[in-house]
Write a protein that holds these residues in place. Sequence first.
Motif, short mmCIF file in Angstrom:
data_model
loop_
_atom_site.label_atom_id
_atom_site.label_comp_id
_atom_site.label_asym_id
_atom_site.label_seq_id
_atom_site.Cartn_x
_atom_site.Cartn_y
_atom_site.Cartn_z
N ILE A 104 -10.68 4.01 -6.49
CA ILE A 104 -9.27 4.41 -6.35
C ILE A 104 -8.44 3.88 -7.52
O ILE A 104 -7.49 4.52 -7.96
N MET A 105 -8.84 2.71 -8.07
CA MET A 105 -8.06 2.12 -9.17
C MET A 105 -8.17 2.92 -10.46
O MET A 105 -7.35 2.75 -11.37
N ILE A 106 -9.12 3.84 -10.56
CA ILE A 106 -9.21 4.71 -11.74
C ILE A 106 -8.02 5.68 -11.66
O ILE A 106 -7.88 6.41 -10.66
N SER A 107 -7.19 5.66 -12.72
CA SER A 107 -5.89 6.34 -12.62
C SER A 107 -6.01 7.82 -12.26
O SER A 107 -5.22 8.33 -11.47
N TYR A 108 -6.99 8.51 -12.82
CA TYR A 108 -7.12 9.94 -12.55
C TYR A 108 -7.98 10.24 -11.32
O TYR A 108 -8.28 11.38 -11.03
N GLY B 113 -7.88 7.87 -7.92
CA GLY B 113 -6.85 7.54 -6.95
C GLY B 113 -7.18 7.95 -5.52
O GLY B 113 -8.28 8.38 -5.21
N GLU B 114 -6.17 7.82 -4.63
CA GLU B 114 -6.37 8.15 -3.22
C GLU B 114 -6.57 9.64 -3.00
O GLU B 114 -7.20 10.07 -2.03
N GLU B 115 -6.03 10.43 -3.92
CA GLU B 115 -6.15 11.89 -3.78
C GLU B 115 -7.62 12.32 -3.83
O GLU B 115 -8.10 13.08 -2.98
N ALA B 116 -8.34 11.83 -4.84
CA ALA B 116 -9.76 12.17 -4.95
C ALA B 116 -10.54 11.56 -3.78
O ALA B 116 -11.47 12.18 -3.25
N GLN B 117 -10.16 10.34 -3.38
CA GLN B 117 -10.85 9.70 -2.26
C GLN B 117 -10.72 10.52 -0.98
O GLN B 117 -11.67 10.68 -0.22
N GLU B 118 -9.52 11.05 -0.75
CA GLU B 118 -9.32 11.89 0.44
C GLU B 118 -10.20 13.14 0.38
O GLU B 118 -10.74 13.57 1.39
N LYS B 119 -10.32 13.72 -0.80
CA LYS B 119 -11.18 14.90 -0.94
C LYS B 119 -12.63 14.56 -0.60
O LYS B 119 -13.31 15.33 0.07
N LEU B 120 -13.09 13.40 -1.06
CA LEU B 120 -14.47 12.98 -0.74
C LEU B 120 -14.64 12.79 0.77
O LEU B 120 -15.63 13.24 1.35
N LEU B 121 -13.67 12.13 1.39
CA LEU B 121 -13.79 11.84 2.82
C LEU B 121 -13.79 13.12 3.67
O LEU B 121 -14.34 13.16 4.76
#
Length: 261
Positions: free
Chosen positions: A17-21, A23-31
Amino acid sequence: MRSMTSLIDAERYSRQIMISYFGEEAQEKLLKAKVVVIGAGGLGSPAIMYLAAAGVGKLTVVDFDTVEKSNLQRQVIHSGRIGWNKAESAKEFVESLNPDVKVKVLKEKIEPENVVRIIENHDVVVSCPDNFRTRFILNDACRILDIPMVHAAIYEFEGEAMTIKHSPCYRCVYPAAPPSKVPGIIGATAGVLGSIQAVEAMKIITGIGNTISGLLRIDLQNMEFFNINVKPNESCPVCSGRIKRIHLENYSDSCKVVKFD
Ligand SMILES: [Zn+2]
């Protein structure tokens, strides 16, 4: 600890998540993503491990095979589970690693009759079988259903990977299967290629970065990586739309397409 503003376990995924590009947005997509991994062997083991660790929310693991002692040299997720079904063993591993991931176990062999039922409704197919016939069945079904597929194969110190989202497809490169035999494999080669499959699937899901263009060939004995340019093959029966369904006749011997539409 889960943050107040989202249901994401921010501590578990903090280093991505700490990778600027990312973040939580990409994490939500994975989940929210649904990935099917075909084969929990040499390639499937590292692919499943990193997809689960990254927080892909739903993993379907398809394998009919049983863990043997000779598998553990590369299929490290099955440690301590000789005699188990590989898909069941993978589920046990994933559940102990990351409780966010729901694993569906299918103790089946991919066949022309069941492939559509098994892969439909998934966001990505990760192809990790040990035989050409299954690769052809998966390639053809993924193109017909328009599901992205990440292919890899390994041999001794060598491997190849290809991410297929549209034409060119696996059949554009290999119109038919060569005779096959059980290859020797260096375990870490499976680790490298299976990890590449996991990161390719993550990029498809999140939209971050660029997936492999063409065919990636890796020779770890000499530590050489080749990106081979692949053009759509005009005579490819899949990309030209000449096969629209999965016919049993197209998967005997060399898997050359003999029945169309
Ligand atoms: Zn093609």
